[in-house]
Motif scaffolding. Structure first.
Motif, PDB file in Angstrom:
ATOM      1  N   ASP A 110      -0.418   1.154  19.994  1.00 34.69           N
ATOM      2  CA  ASP A 110       1.010   0.591  20.228  1.00 34.69           C
ATOM      3  C   ASP A 110       0.337  -0.291  21.053  1.00 34.69           C
ATOM      4  N   GLN A 111       0.657  -1.848  20.863  1.00 36.52           N
ATOM      5  CA  GLN A 111       0.378  -2.786  21.537  1.00 36.52           C
ATOM      6  C   GLN A 111       1.699  -3.227  22.340  1.00 36.52           C
ATOM      7  N   PRO A 112       1.610  -3.665  23.477  1.00 37.70           N
ATOM      8  CA  PRO A 112       2.672  -3.777  24.241  1.00 37.70           C
ATOM      9  C   PRO A 112       3.526  -5.284  23.727  1.00 37.70           C
ATOM     10  N   TRP A 113       3.028  -6.049  22.951  1.00 33.95           N
ATOM     11  CA  TRP A 113       3.746  -7.132  22.277  1.00 33.95           C
ATOM     12  C   TRP A 113       4.179  -6.818  21.164  1.00 33.95           C
ATOM     13  N   GLY A 114       4.106  -5.690  20.548  1.00 28.14           N
ATOM     14  CA  GLY A 114       4.959  -5.345  19.580  1.00 28.14           C
ATOM     15  C   GLY A 114       4.404  -4.152  18.248  1.00 28.14           C
ATOM     16  N   PRO A 115       3.296  -4.751  17.760  1.00 27.23           N
ATOM     17  CA  PRO A 115       2.766  -4.114  16.529  1.00 27.23           C
ATOM     18  C   PRO A 115       1.964  -2.997  16.998  1.00 27.23           C
ATOM     19  N   ARG A 116       1.484  -2.212  16.075  1.00 23.50           N
ATOM     20  CA  ARG A 116       0.571  -1.059  16.186  1.00 23.50           C
ATOM     21  C   ARG A 116      -0.594  -1.491  15.403  1.00 23.50           C
ATOM     22  N   ASP A 117      -2.008  -1.438  16.014  1.00 19.81           N
ATOM     23  CA  ASP A 117      -3.211  -1.829  15.282  1.00 19.81           C
ATOM     24  C   ASP A 117      -4.305  -1.163  15.574  1.00 19.81           C
ATOM     25  N   CYS A 118      -5.224  -1.466  14.725  1.00 19.84           N
ATOM     26  CA  CYS A 118      -6.549  -0.541  14.732  1.00 19.84           C
ATOM     27  C   CYS A 118      -7.467  -1.759  14.408  1.00 19.84           C
ATOM     28  N   SER A 119      -8.858  -1.393  14.671  1.00 28.58           N
ATOM     29  CA  SER A 119      -9.822  -2.603  14.187  1.00 28.58           C
ATOM     30  C   SER A 119     -11.359  -1.906  14.192  1.00 28.58           C
ATOM     31  N   PHE A 120     -12.095  -2.483  13.116  1.00 31.69           N
ATOM     32  CA  PHE A 120     -13.114  -1.818  12.522  1.00 31.69           C
ATOM     33  C   PHE A 120     -14.401  -3.548  12.573  1.00 31.69           C
ATOM     34  N   ARG A 121     -15.504  -2.868  12.315  1.00 31.35           N
ATOM     35  CA  ARG A 121     -16.389  -4.140  11.831  1.00 31.35           C
ATOM     36  C   ARG A 121     -16.813  -3.793  10.438  1.00 31.35           C
ATOM     37  N   ASP A 122     -16.957  -4.930   9.762  1.00 32.28           N
ATOM     38  CA  ASP A 122     -17.314  -4.443   8.189  1.00 32.28           C
ATOM     39  C   ASP A 122     -18.772  -4.545   8.335  1.00 32.28           C
ATOM     40  N   PRO A 123     -19.496  -4.003   7.188  1.00 32.90           N
ATOM     41  CA  PRO A 123     -20.834  -3.852   7.291  1.00 32.90           C
ATOM     42  C   PRO A 123     -21.736  -5.015   7.602  1.00 32.90           C
ATOM     43  N   SER A 124     -21.099  -6.162   7.714  1.00 34.51           N
ATOM     44  CA  SER A 124     -21.994  -7.451   8.265  1.00 34.51           C
ATOM     45  C   SER A 124     -21.558  -7.750   9.602  1.00 34.51           C
ATOM     46  N   GLY A 125     -20.655  -6.932  10.294  1.00 34.52           N
ATOM     47  CA  GLY A 125     -20.420  -7.150  11.628  1.00 34.52           C
ATOM     48  C   GLY A 125     -19.147  -8.259  11.996  1.00 34.52           C
ATOM     49  N   ASN A 126     -18.515  -8.294  10.597  1.00 36.97           N
ATOM     50  CA  ASN A 126     -17.371  -9.137  10.924  1.00 36.97           C
ATOM     51  C   ASN A 126     -16.137  -8.219  11.606  1.00 36.97           C
ATOM     52  N   MET A 127     -15.320  -8.592  12.413  1.00 38.63           N
ATOM     53  CA  MET A 127     -14.126  -7.822  13.033  1.00 38.63           C
ATOM     54  C   MET A 127     -13.232  -7.757  12.013  1.00 38.63           C
ATOM     55  N   VAL A 128     -12.398  -6.887  11.715  1.00 36.50           N
ATOM     56  CA  VAL A 128     -11.372  -6.732  10.780  1.00 36.50           C
ATOM     57  C   VAL A 128     -10.392  -5.912  11.470  1.00 36.50           C
ATOM     58  N   LYS A 129      -9.233  -6.564  11.697  1.00 33.75           N
ATOM     59  CA  LYS A 129      -8.065  -5.673  12.307  1.00 33.75           C
ATOM     60  C   LYS A 129      -7.078  -5.511  11.317  1.00 33.75           C
ATOM     61  N   ILE A 130      -6.111  -4.430  11.476  1.00 36.44           N
ATOM     62  CA  ILE A 130      -5.182  -3.880  10.604  1.00 36.44           C
ATOM     63  C   ILE A 130      -3.884  -3.771  11.581  1.00 36.44           C
ATOM     64  N   SER A 131      -2.919  -4.112  11.263  1.00 40.65           N
ATOM     65  CA  SER A 131      -1.704  -4.154  11.829  1.00 40.65           C
ATOM     66  C   SER A 131      -0.642  -3.647  11.156  1.00 40.65           C
ATOM     67  N   GLN A 132       0.491  -2.683  11.827  1.00 37.32           N
ATOM     68  CA  GLN A 132       1.575  -2.643  11.348  1.00 37.32           C
ATOM     69  C   GLN A 132       2.910  -2.967  12.058  1.00 37.32           C
ATOM     70  N   ALA A 133       3.736  -3.671  11.642  1.00 39.54           N
ATOM     71  CA  ALA A 133       4.743  -4.328  12.331  1.00 39.54           C
ATOM     72  C   ALA A 133       5.745  -3.024  13.005  1.00 39.54           C
ATOM     73  N   PRO A 134       6.348  -3.406  14.108  1.00 40.45           N
ATOM     74  CA  PRO A 134       6.906  -2.218  14.764  1.00 40.45           C
ATOM     75  C   PRO A 134       8.444  -1.978  13.851  1.00 40.45           C
ATOM     76  N   LYS A 135       8.577  -0.476  13.914  1.00 41.53           N
ATOM     77  CA  LYS A 135       9.763  -0.121  13.180  1.00 41.53           C
ATOM     78  C   LYS A 135      10.896  -0.593  13.683  1.00 41.53           C
ATOM     79  N   ALA A 136      12.027  -1.054  12.765  1.00 40.67           N
ATOM     80  CA  ALA A 136      13.252  -1.528  13.313  1.00 40.67           C
ATOM     81  C   ALA A 136      14.199  -0.400  13.675  1.00 40.67           C
TER      82      ALA A 136
END
Length: 136
Positions: A110-136
Motif C-alpha cells: 500500500d503506497q502512501p499516495w494511494g495505490p497498492r502496487d508491486c514490481s518485477f523485472r522481465d527476463p531482459s531486466g526491464n522494470m514492470v510495475k503493476i498497480s491497483q487503484a485504491p478501493k472507494a
C-alpha cells in the motif's frame, strides 16, 4: 479531436523468453508476430478489449548498429523506462506473475499516495510495475 495511445514499445533481449513473461505471466495475447530479415516484432494486447498494444522487439531491430548497441547497453544496465500496468486484483495478478518465474522486486504494498502496487523485472531486466487503484 481525440487522440489515444496505440502502441507501447518494450525492448527485450529474447522475444521468446519475454513472451513467457508478458503472455503467460501477465496474460496478454499475441496479436501479431512479424518477421523482417533476422528480426521480428511481437505485438501483444487483448483481442476482446481494444486499447494500447505492447510491441516487443530486440535492441537492433529496425535501428542502426550504433543505436542498437546503445540501446542494448541501456537494457543490460536496467535503466530503460519502466512500464506500469493496472489491475483490479493485484494479489491474484502478483501470484500469477510470480508463478511464471519472474524476478520479484517488490511484493504488493500500500503506497502512501494511494495505490497498492508491486514490481518485477522481465527476463531482459526491464522494470514492470503493476498497480491497483485504491478501493472507494
Amino acid at each position: 479531436m481525440t487522440i489515444s495511445l496505440q502502441y507501447c514499445h518494450i525492448t527485450v533481449n529474447d522475444l521468446d523468453e519475454s513472451l513467457a513473461f508478458y503472455r503467460d505471466g501477465l496474460g496478454f495475447e499475441v496479436l501479431n508476430d512479424v518477421a523482417s530479415g533476422r528480426f521480428r516484432w511481437v505485438t501483444l494486447g487483448h483481442s476482446a478489449e481494444p486499447g494500447p498494444e505492447l510491441v516487443l522487439s530486440e535492441p537492433h531491430a529496425g535501428r542502426s548498429g550504433a543505436d542498437g548497441d546503445v540501446l542494448q547497453e541501456l537494457l543490460v544496465k536496467g535503466v530503460l523506462p519502466m512500464t506500469v500496468f493496472s489491475t483490479d486484483d493485484l494479489d491474484a495478478t502478483f501470484e500469477r506473475v510470480r508463478a511464471s518465474g519472474a524476478e520479484v522486486l517488490q511484493e504488493p504494498t500500500d503506497q502512501p499516495w494511494g495505490p497498492r502496487d508491486c514490481s518485477f523485472r522481465d527476463p531482459s531486466g526491464n522494470m514492470v510495475k503493476i498497480s491497483q487503484a485504491p478501493k472507494a
